[in-house]
Design an enzyme around this catalytic site. Sequence first.
Site, PDB file in Angstrom:
ATOM      1  N   ASN A  71       5.744  -5.323   6.958  1.00 47.75           N
ATOM      2  CA  ASN A  71       5.500  -4.013   6.986  1.00 47.75           C
ATOM      3  C   ASN A  71       5.113  -3.371   8.366  1.00 47.75           C
ATOM      4  O   ASN A  71       5.038  -4.326   9.246  1.00 47.75           O
ATOM      5  CB  ASN A  71       4.505  -3.266   5.975  1.00 47.75           C
ATOM      6  CG  ASN A  71       3.119  -4.187   6.248  1.00 47.75           C
ATOM      7  OD1 ASN A  71       2.761  -3.653   7.303  1.00 47.75           O
ATOM      8  ND2 ASN A  71       2.611  -4.987   5.542  1.00 47.75           N
ATOM      9  N   LYS A  81      16.803 -22.769   6.496  1.00 53.28           N
ATOM     10  CA  LYS A  81      17.230 -21.482   6.680  1.00 53.28           C
ATOM     11  C   LYS A  81      18.363 -21.103   5.563  1.00 53.28           C
ATOM     12  O   LYS A  81      19.257 -22.125   5.625  1.00 53.28           O
ATOM     13  CB  LYS A  81      17.669 -21.423   8.263  1.00 53.28           C
ATOM     14  CG  LYS A  81      18.200 -20.145   8.607  1.00 53.28           C
ATOM     15  CD  LYS A  81      18.761 -20.028  10.042  1.00 53.28           C
ATOM     16  CE  LYS A  81      19.159 -18.570  10.153  1.00 53.28           C
ATOM     17  NZ  LYS A  81      20.431 -18.773  11.007  1.00 53.28           N
ATOM     18  N   PRO A 133      -2.735 -12.243  -4.591  1.00 57.85           N
ATOM     19  CA  PRO A 133      -4.065 -11.733  -4.924  1.00 57.85           C
ATOM     20  C   PRO A 133      -4.280 -10.422  -4.328  1.00 57.85           C
ATOM     21  O   PRO A 133      -3.824 -10.100  -3.420  1.00 57.85           O
ATOM     22  CB  PRO A 133      -4.792 -12.939  -4.580  1.00 57.85           C
ATOM     23  CG  PRO A 133      -3.878 -13.695  -3.603  1.00 57.85           C
ATOM     24  CD  PRO A 133      -2.475 -13.462  -3.933  1.00 57.85           C
ATOM     25  N   ASP A 134      -5.197  -9.652  -5.284  1.00 55.76           N
ATOM     26  CA  ASP A 134      -5.689  -8.603  -4.397  1.00 55.76           C
ATOM     27  C   ASP A 134      -7.034  -8.950  -3.693  1.00 55.76           C
ATOM     28  O   ASP A 134      -8.029  -9.101  -4.442  1.00 55.76           O
ATOM     29  CB  ASP A 134      -5.869  -7.452  -5.538  1.00 55.76           C
ATOM     30  CG  ASP A 134      -6.313  -6.028  -4.706  1.00 55.76           C
ATOM     31  OD1 ASP A 134      -7.174  -6.245  -3.882  1.00 55.76           O
ATOM     32  OD2 ASP A 134      -5.899  -5.006  -5.212  1.00 55.76           O
ATOM     33  N   ILE A 135      -6.965  -8.968  -2.556  1.00 59.06           N
ATOM     34  CA  ILE A 135      -8.114  -9.740  -2.021  1.00 59.06           C
ATOM     35  C   ILE A 135      -9.411  -8.736  -1.849  1.00 59.06           C
ATOM     36  O   ILE A 135     -10.628  -9.205  -2.203  1.00 59.06           O
ATOM     37  CB  ILE A 135      -7.601  -9.845  -0.038  1.00 59.06           C
ATOM     38  CG1 ILE A 135      -6.315 -10.916  -0.036  1.00 59.06           C
ATOM     39  CG2 ILE A 135      -8.874 -10.586   0.405  1.00 59.06           C
ATOM     40  CD1 ILE A 135      -5.831 -10.866   1.052  1.00 59.06           C
ATOM     41  N   PHE A 156      -8.895   0.453   2.645  1.00 54.77           N
ATOM     42  CA  PHE A 156      -8.159   1.874   3.164  1.00 54.77           C
ATOM     43  C   PHE A 156      -7.010   1.843   2.101  1.00 54.77           C
ATOM     44  O   PHE A 156      -6.622   0.999   1.105  1.00 54.77           O
ATOM     45  CB  PHE A 156      -7.542   1.147   4.582  1.00 54.77           C
ATOM     46  CG  PHE A 156      -8.323   1.470   5.633  1.00 54.77           C
ATOM     47  CD1 PHE A 156      -9.365   0.907   5.903  1.00 54.77           C
ATOM     48  CD2 PHE A 156      -7.845   2.477   6.722  1.00 54.77           C
ATOM     49  CE1 PHE A 156     -10.370   1.398   6.980  1.00 54.77           C
ATOM     50  CE2 PHE A 156      -8.711   2.714   7.730  1.00 54.77           C
ATOM     51  CZ  PHE A 156      -9.718   2.182   8.071  1.00 54.77           C
ATOM     52  N   LYS A 169      -7.937   4.641  -6.375  1.00 55.45           N
ATOM     53  CA  LYS A 169      -7.888   3.249  -5.688  1.00 55.45           C
ATOM     54  C   LYS A 169      -9.218   2.752  -5.493  1.00 55.45           C
ATOM     55  O   LYS A 169      -9.627   1.538  -5.750  1.00 55.45           O
ATOM     56  CB  LYS A 169      -7.127   3.096  -4.320  1.00 55.45           C
ATOM     57  CG  LYS A 169      -5.941   2.118  -4.285  1.00 55.45           C
ATOM     58  CD  LYS A 169      -5.144   2.363  -3.037  1.00 55.45           C
ATOM     59  CE  LYS A 169      -3.499   2.401  -3.281  1.00 55.45           C
ATOM     60  NZ  LYS A 169      -2.944   2.452  -2.132  1.00 55.45           N
ATOM     61  N   LYS A 200     -10.738  -0.582  -7.699  1.00 52.48           N
ATOM     62  CA  LYS A 200     -11.228  -1.726  -6.983  1.00 52.48           C
ATOM     63  C   LYS A 200     -12.748  -1.752  -6.970  1.00 52.48           C
ATOM     64  O   LYS A 200     -13.506  -2.821  -6.633  1.00 52.48           O
ATOM     65  CB  LYS A 200     -10.560  -1.820  -5.563  1.00 52.48           C
ATOM     66  CG  LYS A 200      -8.978  -1.781  -5.472  1.00 52.48           C
ATOM     67  CD  LYS A 200      -8.236  -2.088  -4.293  1.00 52.48           C
ATOM     68  CE  LYS A 200      -7.127  -2.025  -4.294  1.00 52.48           C
ATOM     69  NZ  LYS A 200      -6.112  -2.659  -3.558  1.00 52.48           N
TER      70      LYS A 200
HETATM   71  N1  CTP Z   1      -5.418  -4.797  -0.490  1.00 47.14           N
HETATM   72  C1  CTP Z   1      -5.934  -6.012  -0.751  1.00 47.14           C
HETATM   73  N2  CTP Z   1      -4.867  -7.108  -1.144  1.00 47.14           N
HETATM   74  C2  CTP Z   1      -3.802  -6.769  -1.636  1.00 47.14           C
HETATM   75  C3  CTP Z   1      -3.102  -5.375  -1.453  1.00 47.14           C
HETATM   76  C4  CTP Z   1      -4.011  -4.600  -0.972  1.00 47.14           C
HETATM   77  O1  CTP Z   1      -6.811  -6.531  -0.245  1.00 47.14           O
HETATM   78  N3  CTP Z   1      -2.846  -7.497  -2.166  1.00 47.14           N
HETATM   79  C5  CTP Z   1      -6.134  -4.036   0.185  1.00 47.14           C
HETATM   80  C6  CTP Z   1      -5.759  -3.266   1.471  1.00 47.14           C
HETATM   81  O2  CTP Z   1      -6.374  -4.073   2.556  1.00 47.14           O
HETATM   82  C7  CTP Z   1      -6.534  -1.920   1.344  1.00 47.14           C
HETATM   83  C8  CTP Z   1      -6.458  -1.700  -0.230  1.00 47.14           C
HETATM   84  O3  CTP Z   1      -6.351  -2.841  -0.905  1.00 47.14           O
HETATM   85  O4  CTP Z   1      -7.671  -1.873   1.696  1.00 47.14           O
HETATM   86  C9  CTP Z   1      -5.366  -0.519  -0.558  1.00 47.14           C
HETATM   87  O5  CTP Z   1      -4.212  -1.114  -0.206  1.00 47.14           O
HETATM   88  P1  CTP Z   1      -2.763  -0.576  -0.563  1.00 47.14           P
HETATM   89  O6  CTP Z   1      -1.765  -1.424  -0.168  1.00 47.14           O
HETATM   90  O7  CTP Z   1      -2.999   0.894  -0.073  1.00 47.14           O
HETATM   91  O8  CTP Z   1      -3.013  -0.353  -2.094  1.00 47.14           O
HETATM   92  P2  CTP Z   1      -2.354  -1.290  -3.263  1.00 47.14           P
HETATM   93  O9  CTP Z   1      -3.844  -1.654  -3.855  1.00 47.14           O
HETATM   94  O10 CTP Z   1      -1.679  -2.441  -2.618  1.00 47.14           O
HETATM   95  O11 CTP Z   1      -1.681  -0.320  -4.001  1.00 47.14           O
HETATM   96  P3  CTP Z   1      -0.294   0.480  -3.876  1.00 47.14           P
HETATM   97  O12 CTP Z   1       0.495  -0.565  -3.310  1.00 47.14           O
HETATM   98  O13 CTP Z   1       0.142   0.462  -5.315  1.00 47.14           O
HETATM   99  O14 CTP Z   1      -0.415   1.584  -3.261  1.00 47.14           O
END
Ligand code: CTP
Length: 398
Positions: free
Chosen positions: A209, A289, A307-309, A325, A339, A343
């Site tokens: 991104n 490749k 995973p959502d860290i 953020f 959010k 979280k």
């Molecule tokens: N984050 C994380 N792990 C992920 C995705 C997001 O720790 N796999 C953290 C980001 O670093 C940020 C927060 O979660 O602090 C929100 O990230 P964002 O991408 O805005 O939201 P998402 O939880 O991914 O939700 P969405 O993509 O639906 O907006």
Amino acid sequence: MTTKKHILLGISGGIAAYKSCELVRLLKKQGHEVSVAMSRAATEFVSPLTFQALSGHPVLADTHSGESGGNGMAHINLTRTADVFVIAPASANTLAKIAGGIADNLLTNLAAARKCPLAAAPAMNVEMWFNPANQRNIARLQADGISIFPPASGEQACGETGVGRMPEAAELADLIPDLWTPKILAGKKVLITTGATFEAIDPVRGITNISSGQMGTALARACRAAGAEVTLIYGQIQTALPPGMAENVHALSAQAMHEAVHHRIHTQDIFISVAAIADYKVRNSSTQKLKKSADSTPPVIELAENPDILASVAALPDAPFCIGFAAESHNVLEHARAKRLKKSIPMLVANEVSIAMGSSRNQVTIIDAYGDTPLPEMSKHDTAAAIVQHLSTLLHQA
Ligand code: CTP
């Protein structure tokens, strides 16, 4: 807003004096006023005229006196108007004299007569740096409240390799404003993630991104300036890493970042998750490749959830204070508030992608249990300082 200061820069004898020319330029660019004082030995490496042209002020050199004020007491006058005195490069000889309270030349007189804080960037041969007498002097100076910018390691002007090089001018210019920043996070350990993750499709392609990493590096600097010990975990970034970190860790994929975070999180007081982390990785990534198929059928990329860290850290029994953020393109506050609750984190910073991503400026709203705090649009540097201030207030309330 960034504070403008009067910095007195002392230059002692050493080849690293050439780096101080650039340092004057960078400090002036930050908006500070810089006056230069040189030892006799320093004038043999760089001409006082060079520093006069760069600083825009007459240079006081040990070879003549009486240029600062009409009372012939330059060593008093110069430090009275300065907010901070920085000696860079600081030779082993100058440091030894200051540690022992000796005042026998311009720089040592300035150090002895000053009322403002003193910092020094030692520059010397590796053997001189580790010499027990020098190490004793450094410890003594630190015990006396003098800040020491640790010398870097590398090839030295004498041809030897090791610790003793003066840090580059850009690093010193980055670290010097820490000297007058209030230490509102003193004793805290902060872990920050920043930049974009990269999920490999094959060895040369991937999903990523447009995050540049600037907000996270600005926060790392702001936490460091506030006295915290900072660990920075970064993915893809388009900005320089800040100096003075306890550790810089490169972790490219969300999975690698997850491991890097969980490996270190248990010793941390605060976790700031600024990284733009991919929610999905490529399930069928290829170690070779991918080739264009003969009949031009597009490849099928299958995704699997990452995973959502942040959520995983917030759920730990010994979770640090977590800040998230939220980068949103629409309904920013509504999504961001949801959010924070989802979280289970005490503080979340909301920003709009069109303003925040890839830019050096930002306009954020801080969301916590007490409500929303919108900040004005400003540089990421100033935004980071305001976020740290808000964090410190919340920590004191907790
Ligand atoms: N984050 C994380 N792990 C992920 C995705 C997001 O720790 N796999 C953290 C980001 O670093 C940020 C927060 O979660 O602090 C929100 O990230 P964002 O991408 O805005 O939201 P998402 O939880 O991914 O939700 P969405 O993509 O639906 O907006």
